[in-house]
Design an enzyme around this catalytic site. Sequence first.
Site, PDB file in Angstrom:
ATOM      1  N   ASN A  37       2.460  -4.650  11.315  1.00 30.67           N
ATOM      2  CA  ASN A  37       0.895  -4.153  11.360  1.00 30.67           C
ATOM      3  C   ASN A  37       0.792  -2.804  12.298  1.00 30.67           C
ATOM      4  OD1 ASN A  37      -2.000  -4.245  11.498  1.00 30.67           O
ATOM      5  ND2 ASN A  37      -1.996  -6.107  12.293  1.00 30.67           N
ATOM      6  N   HIS A 122      -8.051 -20.609  14.229  1.00 27.99           N
ATOM      7  CA  HIS A 122      -8.715 -19.534  15.323  1.00 27.99           C
ATOM      8  C   HIS A 122     -10.220 -19.968  15.332  1.00 27.99           C
ATOM      9  CE1 HIS A 122      -5.643 -15.791  15.167  1.00 27.99           C
ATOM     10  NE2 HIS A 122      -5.323 -17.134  15.407  1.00 27.99           N
ATOM     11  N   ARG A 147      -7.445 -22.942  18.169  1.00 30.92           N
ATOM     12  CA  ARG A 147      -7.439 -22.071  19.332  1.00 30.92           C
ATOM     13  C   ARG A 147      -8.814 -21.451  19.556  1.00 30.92           C
ATOM     14  NH1 ARG A 147      -5.093 -15.691  18.801  1.00 30.92           N
ATOM     15  NH2 ARG A 147      -7.123 -15.329  18.631  1.00 30.92           N
ATOM     16  N   TYR A 159     -10.662 -10.149  23.810  1.00 33.23           N
ATOM     17  CA  TYR A 159      -9.370 -10.389  22.592  1.00 33.23           C
ATOM     18  C   TYR A 159     -10.087 -11.570  21.731  1.00 33.23           C
ATOM     19  CZ  TYR A 159      -6.056 -12.257  20.312  1.00 33.23           C
ATOM     20  OH  TYR A 159      -5.297 -12.925  19.000  1.00 33.23           O
ATOM     21  N   ASP A 210      -4.988 -18.034  23.573  1.00 32.49           N
ATOM     22  CA  ASP A 210      -4.243 -17.044  23.654  1.00 32.49           C
ATOM     23  C   ASP A 210      -4.578 -15.828  24.551  1.00 32.49           C
ATOM     24  OD1 ASP A 210      -2.642 -14.941  23.022  1.00 32.49           O
ATOM     25  OD2 ASP A 210      -2.839 -14.619  21.069  1.00 32.49           O
ATOM     26  N   HIS A 212      -2.866 -13.208  25.293  1.00 37.48           N
ATOM     27  CA  HIS A 212      -2.591 -11.911  24.943  1.00 37.48           C
ATOM     28  C   HIS A 212      -1.937 -10.970  25.796  1.00 37.48           C
ATOM     29  CE1 HIS A 212      -3.041  -9.164  21.313  1.00 37.48           C
ATOM     30  NE2 HIS A 212      -2.947 -10.527  20.679  1.00 37.48           N
ATOM     31  N   GLU A 236      -0.880 -19.019  25.519  1.00 38.59           N
ATOM     32  CA  GLU A 236      -0.180 -18.222  24.795  1.00 38.59           C
ATOM     33  C   GLU A 236      -0.076 -16.995  25.579  1.00 38.59           C
ATOM     34  OE1 GLU A 236      -1.178 -18.034  20.964  1.00 38.59           O
ATOM     35  OE2 GLU A 236      -0.608 -16.044  20.406  1.00 38.59           O
ATOM     36  N   GLU A 262       5.371 -13.957  20.000  1.00 34.58           N
ATOM     37  CA  GLU A 262       4.846 -13.144  18.673  1.00 34.58           C
ATOM     38  C   GLU A 262       5.454 -11.633  18.532  1.00 34.58           C
ATOM     39  OE1 GLU A 262       0.776 -13.979  19.109  1.00 34.58           O
ATOM     40  OE2 GLU A 262       0.370 -11.996  19.112  1.00 34.58           O
ATOM     41  N   ARG A 283       7.219 -18.326  19.538  1.00 34.21           N
ATOM     42  CA  ARG A 283       6.030 -17.766  18.736  1.00 34.21           C
ATOM     43  C   ARG A 283       6.749 -17.009  17.772  1.00 34.21           C
ATOM     44  NH1 ARG A 283       1.377 -18.635  17.205  1.00 34.21           N
ATOM     45  NH2 ARG A 283       0.721 -16.484  17.632  1.00 34.21           N
ATOM     46  N   HIS A 312       3.890 -17.688  14.991  1.00 29.38           N
ATOM     47  CA  HIS A 312       2.848 -16.643  14.655  1.00 29.38           C
ATOM     48  C   HIS A 312       2.388 -16.728  12.971  1.00 29.38           C
ATOM     49  CE1 HIS A 312       1.652 -11.937  14.879  1.00 29.38           C
ATOM     50  NE2 HIS A 312       0.790 -12.761  15.198  1.00 29.38           N
ATOM     51  N   ASP A 316      -1.810 -10.532   9.856  1.00 30.43           N
ATOM     52  CA  ASP A 316      -0.731  -9.634   9.716  1.00 30.43           C
ATOM     53  C   ASP A 316       0.424  -9.940   9.250  1.00 30.43           C
ATOM     54  OD1 ASP A 316      -0.459 -10.658  12.144  1.00 30.43           O
ATOM     55  OD2 ASP A 316      -0.543  -8.804  13.115  1.00 30.43           O
ATOM     56  N   GLU A 339       0.833 -21.487  13.403  1.00 32.07           N
ATOM     57  CA  GLU A 339      -0.669 -20.834  13.257  1.00 32.07           C
ATOM     58  C   GLU A 339      -1.053 -20.733  11.773  1.00 32.07           C
ATOM     59  OE1 GLU A 339      -0.487 -16.814  15.103  1.00 32.07           O
ATOM     60  OE2 GLU A 339      -2.776 -16.769  15.284  1.00 32.07           O
ATOM     61  N   TRP A 402      -3.289  -4.559  25.387  1.00 33.33           N
ATOM     62  CA  TRP A 402      -4.279  -5.499  24.544  1.00 33.33           C
ATOM     63  C   TRP A 402      -3.925  -6.707  24.030  1.00 33.33           C
ATOM     64  CZ3 TRP A 402      -3.873  -6.984  19.333  1.00 33.33           C
ATOM     65  CH2 TRP A 402      -5.170  -7.613  18.755  1.00 33.33           C
TER      66      TRP A 402
HETATM   67  O1  D8T Z   1      -1.897 -14.955  18.052  1.00 33.32           O
HETATM   68  C1  D8T Z   1      -2.358 -14.175  17.285  1.00 33.32           C
HETATM   69  O2  D8T Z   1      -2.495 -14.537  16.222  1.00 33.32           O
HETATM   70  C2  D8T Z   1      -2.485 -12.807  17.789  1.00 33.32           C
HETATM   71  O3  D8T Z   1      -2.032 -12.620  19.083  1.00 33.32           O
HETATM   72  C3  D8T Z   1      -2.435 -11.963  16.666  1.00 33.32           C
HETATM   73  O4  D8T Z   1      -1.142 -11.859  16.494  1.00 33.32           O
HETATM   74  C4  D8T Z   1      -2.740 -10.519  17.262  1.00 33.32           C
HETATM   75  O5  D8T Z   1      -3.990 -10.401  17.400  1.00 33.32           O
HETATM   76  C5  D8T Z   1      -2.172  -9.433  16.073  1.00 33.32           C
HETATM   77  O6  D8T Z   1      -2.731  -9.427  14.924  1.00 33.32           O
HETATM   78 MG    MG Z   2      -1.221 -14.279  20.016  1.00 39.37          MG
END
Ligand code: D8T
Ligand code: MG
Length: 402
Positions: A37, A122, A147, A159, A210, A212, A236, A262, A283, A312, A316, A339, A402
């Site tokens: 991505n 999600h 989640r 996020y 998450d 993040h 996470e 991830e 992940r 993950h 993406d 996921e 991020w």
């Molecule tokens: O756990 C998740 O799905 C996120 O952390 C995404 O992988 C991230 O936003 C990148 O696309």
């Molecule tokens: Mg994540």
Amino acid sequence: MKIESAKLIVCSPDRNFVTLKIVTDEGIYGLGDATLNGRELAVASYLTEHVLPCLIGRDPFQIEDIWQYLYRGAYWRRGPVTMSAIAAVDMALWDIKGKALNTPVYNLLGGKSREGVLVYTHANGADIAEAVDSVQRHAAEGYLAVRAQSGVPGVASSYGVPKSGKPYEPAERGLPSESLWSTEKYLNFVPKLFDAVRKACGEDLHLLHDVHHRLTPIEAARLGKALEPYHLYWMEDPTPAENQDAFRLIREHTVTPIATGEVFNSFWDAHDLIRNQWIDYLRMTIVHGGGITALKKAADFAAVYQVRTGFHGATDLSPVTMAAALHFGLAIHNFGIQEHMPHTKLTDEVFPHAYTFNAGYMYPGDAPGLGVEIDEALAAKYPYQRAYLPIARKLDGTLTDW
Ligand SMILES: O=C(O)[C@@H](O)[C@H](O)[C@H](O)CO
Ligand SMILES: [Mg+2]
């Protein structure tokens, strides 16, 4: 059987995907996902310019040898571009082998260890009420694990929360967008979110969250402790993981289970985390971690330490990776959860697939190989469009994770 040709298909049916197609002299072909991505064309070029010429004429059944050839043979090891390129070749070869032997890939990995693959999806909302509503809607769709992410009061863009009305999709066309972040406001808020979600949804639903990568280890420890009454399935990416030792501190303070990885691209990114039992779920994903061959070894190592997989599965990763993950999750013993962030209708049309969702579980289907196709004519109508993940800044302007 010999590899006769190979090519890249780069397309953007609602978002960018890089797909490798390897064709054999017997007409059987395999697909592999090479999507990274925001850096898609680097992997496409790595494959086209440097890897594909080396594959022509090779026996596609020699998956381990080809993996070693691409990993050791490059001399320059690891990194997301290299490992995603190797993963694409690896997936395509498992697909070819399954088709050639007329069996789904899960049978090549040891056969079924379970009937279905538990998935989480999600839920999100601009505030607690919306987030609770979103969790309940996903539970009503049959999900057993959700989640939950919510907008944080006083933080312009949190996020995991979409801009109003849109489905959540973090990659954006054009240049990277900027979001704002406040650790203080977030830490005070998240326990309230999970208090509300638990009260509304009861004790049985698996809840995940998450972070993040946005907290320091001691902040993550505080969050893990504060969330203990709500018994999350996992917290996470509580802190960035380049320094694996950081997880020791979190672990010493909380029994909230931890998932990370991830963004990892090698087993070595996870080695200390696993052998010290600082995490509960790995992940890593098949596309960014070097393929089925690499992840099978990582998962087997993790099994010795009772660390389970929680791969993950955001959008993406293309449907090709999703299929590979489902075969993998059905077969290995230490599977935890997968996921599932569903792709758009258009993406699913470009990648017709045998996998299905029913009542909280996904099933890879019994088609030979991975069970995913690509409609090349349709893909050609949606050419690549530059897109990036966002970046984040603290309220004072400092660039943060991020
Ligand atoms: O756990 C998740 O799905 C996120 O952390 C995404 O992988 C991230 O936003 C990148 O696309
Ligand atoms: Mg994540």
